[in-house]
Design an enzyme around this catalytic site. Structure first.
Site, PDB file in Angstrom:
ATOM      1  N   LYS A 181     -14.018  -6.177  14.750  1.00 10.00           N
ATOM      2  CA  LYS A 181     -13.974  -5.774  13.342  1.00 10.00           C
ATOM      3  C   LYS A 181     -12.682  -6.284  12.701  1.00 10.00           C
ATOM      4  O   LYS A 181     -11.598  -5.784  12.973  1.00 10.00           O
ATOM      5  CB  LYS A 181     -13.997  -4.241  13.192  1.00 10.00           C
ATOM      6  CG  LYS A 181     -14.179  -3.843  11.731  1.00 10.00           C
ATOM      7  CD  LYS A 181     -13.687  -2.449  11.403  1.00 10.00           C
ATOM      8  CE  LYS A 181     -12.281  -2.415  10.924  1.00 10.00           C
ATOM      9  NZ  LYS A 181     -12.001  -3.137   9.663  1.00 10.00           N
ATOM     10  N   GLY A 234      -2.304  -2.907  14.068  1.00  3.03           N
ATOM     11  CA  GLY A 234      -2.282  -2.329  12.729  1.00  3.03           C
ATOM     12  C   GLY A 234      -1.067  -1.442  12.566  1.00  3.03           C
ATOM     13  O   GLY A 234      -0.107  -1.533  13.341  1.00  3.03           O
ATOM     14  N   THR A 236       1.364   1.947  12.465  1.00  2.00           N
ATOM     15  CA  THR A 236       1.612   2.969  13.490  1.00  2.00           C
ATOM     16  C   THR A 236       0.780   4.226  13.239  1.00  2.00           C
ATOM     17  O   THR A 236       0.236   4.810  14.174  1.00  2.00           O
ATOM     18  CB  THR A 236       3.121   3.277  13.569  1.00  2.00           C
ATOM     19  OG1 THR A 236       3.761   2.089  14.062  1.00  2.00           O
ATOM     20  CG2 THR A 236       3.434   4.424  14.513  1.00  2.00           C
ATOM     21  N   GLY A 239      -2.577   3.592  14.376  1.00  5.42           N
ATOM     22  CA  GLY A 239      -2.547   3.507  15.839  1.00  5.42           C
ATOM     23  C   GLY A 239      -2.626   4.882  16.488  1.00  5.42           C
ATOM     24  O   GLY A 239      -3.323   5.068  17.494  1.00  5.42           O
ATOM     25  N   GLU A 256      -0.852  -2.717  19.195  1.00  2.38           N
ATOM     26  CA  GLU A 256       0.232  -3.537  18.635  1.00  2.38           C
ATOM     27  C   GLU A 256       0.492  -2.985  17.245  1.00  2.38           C
ATOM     28  O   GLU A 256      -0.359  -3.113  16.357  1.00  2.38           O
ATOM     29  CB  GLU A 256      -0.205  -5.006  18.517  1.00  2.38           C
ATOM     30  CG  GLU A 256      -0.389  -5.713  19.821  1.00  2.38           C
ATOM     31  CD  GLU A 256       0.908  -5.968  20.554  1.00  2.38           C
ATOM     32  OE1 GLU A 256       1.990  -5.773  19.962  1.00  2.38           O
ATOM     33  OE2 GLU A 256       0.840  -6.346  21.725  1.00  2.38           O
ATOM     34  N   CYS A 290       4.466  -8.247  11.269  1.00  2.31           N
ATOM     35  CA  CYS A 290       4.878  -7.046  12.014  1.00  2.31           C
ATOM     36  C   CYS A 290       6.291  -7.190  12.551  1.00  2.31           C
ATOM     37  O   CYS A 290       7.047  -6.225  12.590  1.00  2.31           O
ATOM     38  CB  CYS A 290       3.909  -6.794  13.154  1.00  2.31           C
ATOM     39  SG  CYS A 290       3.672  -8.237  14.197  1.00  2.31           S
ATOM     40  N   GLU A 390       8.593   0.756   7.333  1.00  2.37           N
ATOM     41  CA  GLU A 390       8.078  -0.612   7.320  1.00  2.37           C
ATOM     42  C   GLU A 390       7.508  -0.928   5.945  1.00  2.37           C
ATOM     43  O   GLU A 390       6.526  -0.315   5.520  1.00  2.37           O
ATOM     44  CB  GLU A 390       6.989  -0.774   8.379  1.00  2.37           C
ATOM     45  CG  GLU A 390       6.533  -2.211   8.482  1.00  2.37           C
ATOM     46  CD  GLU A 390       5.406  -2.408   9.480  1.00  2.37           C
ATOM     47  OE1 GLU A 390       4.511  -1.545   9.559  1.00  2.37           O
ATOM     48  OE2 GLU A 390       5.418  -3.436  10.163  1.00  2.37           O
TER      49      GLU A 390
HETATM   50  P1  NDP Z   1      -4.022  -0.675   9.230  1.00  5.45           P
HETATM   51  O1  NDP Z   1      -3.512   0.124  10.355  1.00  5.45           O
HETATM   52  O2  NDP Z   1      -4.323  -0.011   7.945  1.00  5.45           O
HETATM   53  O3  NDP Z   1      -5.375  -1.432   9.638  1.00  5.45           O
HETATM   54  C1  NDP Z   1      -5.511  -2.164  10.816  1.00  5.45           C
HETATM   55  C2  NDP Z   1      -6.971  -2.205  11.196  1.00  5.45           C
HETATM   56  O4  NDP Z   1      -7.415  -0.876  11.482  1.00  5.45           O
HETATM   57  C3  NDP Z   1      -7.878  -2.710  10.085  1.00  5.45           C
HETATM   58  O5  NDP Z   1      -8.974  -3.435  10.623  1.00  5.45           O
HETATM   59  C4  NDP Z   1      -8.358  -1.433   9.447  1.00  5.45           C
HETATM   60  O6  NDP Z   1      -9.587  -1.601   8.759  1.00  5.45           O
HETATM   61  C5  NDP Z   1      -8.536  -0.570  10.670  1.00  5.45           C
HETATM   62  N1  NDP Z   1      -8.551   0.851  10.393  1.00  5.45           N
HETATM   63  C6  NDP Z   1      -7.954   1.524   9.369  1.00  5.45           C
HETATM   64  N2  NDP Z   1      -8.229   2.833   9.454  1.00  5.45           N
HETATM   65  C7  NDP Z   1      -9.030   3.004  10.538  1.00  5.45           C
HETATM   66  C8  NDP Z   1      -9.672   4.127  11.137  1.00  5.45           C
HETATM   67  N3  NDP Z   1      -9.560   5.344  10.621  1.00  5.45           N
HETATM   68  N4  NDP Z   1     -10.411   3.936  12.236  1.00  5.45           N
HETATM   69  C9  NDP Z   1     -10.544   2.701  12.762  1.00  5.45           C
HETATM   70  N5  NDP Z   1      -9.987   1.600  12.237  1.00  5.45           N
HETATM   71  C10 NDP Z   1      -9.220   1.747  11.147  1.00  5.45           C
HETATM   72  O7  NDP Z   1      -2.984  -1.829   9.093  1.00  5.45           O
HETATM   73  P2  NDP Z   1      -2.949  -2.961   7.997  1.00  5.45           P
HETATM   74  O8  NDP Z   1      -4.255  -3.678   7.955  1.00  5.45           O
HETATM   75  O9  NDP Z   1      -2.417  -2.367   6.746  1.00  5.45           O
HETATM   76  O10 NDP Z   1      -1.910  -3.957   8.674  1.00  5.45           O
HETATM   77  C11 NDP Z   1      -0.576  -3.808   8.569  1.00  5.45           C
HETATM   78  C12 NDP Z   1       0.017  -3.139   9.795  1.00  5.45           C
HETATM   79  O11 NDP Z   1      -0.288  -3.871  10.977  1.00  5.45           O
HETATM   80  C13 NDP Z   1       1.515  -3.108   9.703  1.00  5.45           C
HETATM   81  O12 NDP Z   1       2.011  -1.846  10.067  1.00  5.45           O
HETATM   82  C14 NDP Z   1       1.955  -4.141  10.736  1.00  5.45           C
HETATM   83  O13 NDP Z   1       3.214  -3.955  11.265  1.00  5.45           O
HETATM   84  C15 NDP Z   1       0.896  -4.031  11.758  1.00  5.45           C
HETATM   85  N6  NDP Z   1       0.869  -5.251  12.544  1.00  5.45           N
HETATM   86  C16 NDP Z   1       1.325  -5.222  13.844  1.00  5.45           C
HETATM   87  C17 NDP Z   1       1.371  -6.381  14.584  1.00  5.45           C
HETATM   88  C18 NDP Z   1       1.817  -6.385  16.016  1.00  5.45           C
HETATM   89  O14 NDP Z   1       1.492  -7.338  16.726  1.00  5.45           O
HETATM   90  N7  NDP Z   1       2.542  -5.402  16.481  1.00  5.45           N
HETATM   91  C19 NDP Z   1       0.974  -7.650  14.018  1.00  5.45           C
HETATM   92  C20 NDP Z   1       0.540  -7.563  12.658  1.00  5.45           C
HETATM   93  C21 NDP Z   1       0.481  -6.388  11.959  1.00  5.45           C
HETATM   94  P3  NDP Z   1      -9.649  -1.936   7.189  1.00  5.45           P
HETATM   95  O15 NDP Z   1      -8.460  -2.774   6.861  1.00  5.45           O
HETATM   96  O16 NDP Z   1     -10.921  -2.678   7.088  1.00  5.45           O
HETATM   97  O17 NDP Z   1      -9.687  -0.637   6.482  1.00  5.45           O
END
Ligand code: NDP
Length: 488
Positions: A181, A234, A236, A239, A256, A290, A390
């Site tokens: 997804k 995504g 924290t 997560g 991550e 990130c 962040e």
């Molecule tokens: P989110 O945590 O909002 O989303 C990440 C993924 O999780 C998306 O596919 C999102 O779907 C999905 N998601 C959101 N809510 C839920 C839920 N309740 N249940 C299941 N899945 C869910 O992060 P962002 O997309 O805003 O990305 C930014 C974040 O990612 C930043 O904090 C960044 O630091 C982190 N990141 C970490 C990296 C690493 O390697 N450590 C690398 C890159 C980013 P949808 O968007 O479709 O709602």
């Protein structure tokens, strides 16, 4: 909107076929540079996720995928890598219109990295295996390294193709099947990847794409008992939720997550190189990284001279059309992120930090698009919100430190631990600091370096598990110990 290349299918990719979502619901994906709707994307709900999991399960248990030898799996991954490279312009274009990443980055960095990644894990397919163990007594003991099963991959919008394939490639290499997804903000390149898998003849069900929101599609994946492991990148807070939901069916999880990484400049650093590294560290991919070096820790004695160098260079960076090959700084990915970054800039001003560059919206073309100026705050303390939270945007917080003890204390004074940079000509200090930092990656006299062979992941609230390199293979396999009585 009219597009230069054909868009991928706006359907779900399940069991090797393109299918409409059962509810027929769709959502828009938007070009952040123009605010135009690019196209409508299928919204996968619970029934569609179930369909994808069933197909992945079948492929894993007794489908054509399960019958492939490790060597043949590797050959297919090599084919995917070659096919991605032969479509590099389309992939780069789709990524850029979907998230505003400058085309120079998507074409020259992201897509070639993804191809190299598939080649890298193709090579591992038949090389990560069990061992024989010299146990006590007359027994043969050996291990089998087996795939985990059905892997659900949930990924964000900042490096859509790259971060998805960091999971998909090792998962497939080890013989798992995948239900993927992408973020609803950035589905295009994942759908294109599905087309590539179809083109190279990946057996049906091995790789499935369910597009949709986290709240609906992501939640359905977390709840589904047929998914054995969730590989998540995504924020924290998401997560934490992923862990809580996955616990209900005891799924394996790797996370991550976010970061607030220190980029550290000592008084003896090469200021030209450090200024270049500090700028790339925060403004690459408009700071939506990130591992962005969002806290610039400058030794007090070097502060004024270094800041001057930094500003000379940073002033040349201006926002522009991400499809222009000369552009190095594009719009933020979406309206929410745009508002969030502007709110943090406001918070920094209110808390008393001093704006020395940018600090506002940026005007590009007709005024549409989510453009923000590259922004640098000076006189930031490590307690301010812009130093603790962040921002995930092009906002750099410059903080002073006195000596090594003060530096280590401030650098580690954060809930995150993803990455760090150190700029110094003193080799002893460089290694001393690298060892003291609580971070999964430390770059010395460089920043933002990645390679498919080198592990990446977080300490503390930046997550756990490692991606890339051979370390990633651990979390896509499980070990079975087999005992044979050899007593005659
Ligand atoms: P989110 O945590 O909002 O989303 C990440 C993924 O999780 C998306 O596919 C999102 O779907 C999905 N998601 C959101 N809510 C839920 C839920 N309740 N249940 C299941 N899945 C869910 O992060 P962002 O997309 O805003 O990305 C930014 C974040 O990612 C930043 O904090 C960044 O630091 C982190 N990141 C970490 C990296 C690493 O390697 N450590 C690398 C890159 C980013 P949808 O968007 O479709 O709602």
């Amino acid at each position: 909107m009219e597009t230069k290349y054909a868009l991928p299918q706006s359907k779900l990719f399940i069991d090797g076929k393109w299918v409409e979502p059962r509810s027929n619901k769709k959502f828009n994906t938007i070009n952040p540079a123009t605010e135009e709707v690019i196209t409508q994307i299928a919204l996968a709900e619970e029934a569609d996720v179930d369909h994808a999991v069933q197909s992945a399960r079948k492929a894993f248990e007794d489908g054509a995928w399960s019958k492939l030898s490790a060597t043949d799996r590797g050959k297919l991954l090599h084919k995917i890598a070659d096919a991605i490279l032969s479509h590099v312009d389309e992939f780069a274009y789709l990524e850029t219109i979907d998230i505003g990443k400058p085309i120079s980055e998507s074409k020259n960095i992201d897509v070639p990295f993804v191809a190299e990644l598939f080649h890298y894990y193709a090579g591992w397919a038949n090389k990560f295996h069990g061992e024989t163990i010299p146990v006590r007594g007359n027994y043969l003991n050996y291990t089998l390294r087996e795939p985990v099963g059905v892997v659900g991959t949930i990924t964000p919008w900042n490096f859509p193709l790259l971060l998805a394939t960091w999971k998909i490639a090792p998962a497939l290499a080890m013989g798992n099947t995948v239900v993927h997804k992408p973020s609803e903000q950035s589905p295009l390149t994942s759908l294109k990847l599905a087309e590539i898998c179809e083109e190279v003849g990946l057996p049906e069900g091995a790789f499935n794409v369910v597009t949709g929101s986290g709240r609906i599609t992501g939640s359905a994946m977390l709840a589904h008992p047929g998914i054995d492991k969730i590989a998540f990148t995504g924020g924290t807070s998401t997560g934490i939720l992923v862990m809580q939901e996955a616990a209900k069916t005891l799924k394996k999880v790797t996370l991550e997550l976010g970061g607030k990484s220190p980029n550290i400049v000592l008084e003896d650093a090469d200021f030209d190189a450090a200024a270049k590294g500090a700028i790339a560290g925060i403004f690459y991919n408009k700071g939506e990284v990130c591992a962005a070096g969002s806290r610039l820790l400058i030794q007090e004695s070097a502060h004024d001279a270094f800041l001057e160098k930094l500003l000379d260079r940073a002033k040349k960076l201006t926002a522009g059309d991400p499809l222009d090959p000369k552009t190095r700084f594009g719009p933020l990915c979406n309206a929410d992120q745009y508002e969030k970054v502007l709110a943090y800039i406001g918070a920094g001003k209110e808390e008393g930090a001093r704006v020395v560059l940018g600090g506002d919206r940026a005007q590009v073309g007709n005024g549409k698009g989510y453009f923000v100026q590259p922004t640098i705050f000076d006189d930031v303390t490590n307690q301010m919100r812009i130093a603790r939270e962040e921002i995930f945007g092009p906002v750099l917080s410059a903080i002073r430190f006195k000596d090594l003890d003060d530096l280590i204390a401030q650098a580690n004074d954060t809930p995150y631990g993803l990455a760090a940079g150190v700029w110094t000509r003193d080799v002893k200090k460089a290694h001393y600091i690298a060892k003291k930092l609580k971070a999964g990656t430390v770059w010395i006299n460089t920043y933002n370096m990645y390679d498919p062979a080198s592990p990446f992941g977080g300490y503390k609230q930046s997550g756990f598990g490692r991606e890339l390199g051979m370390h990633a293979l651990e979390s896509y396999t499980q070990v079975k110990s087999i005992w044979v009585d050899m007593n005659l």
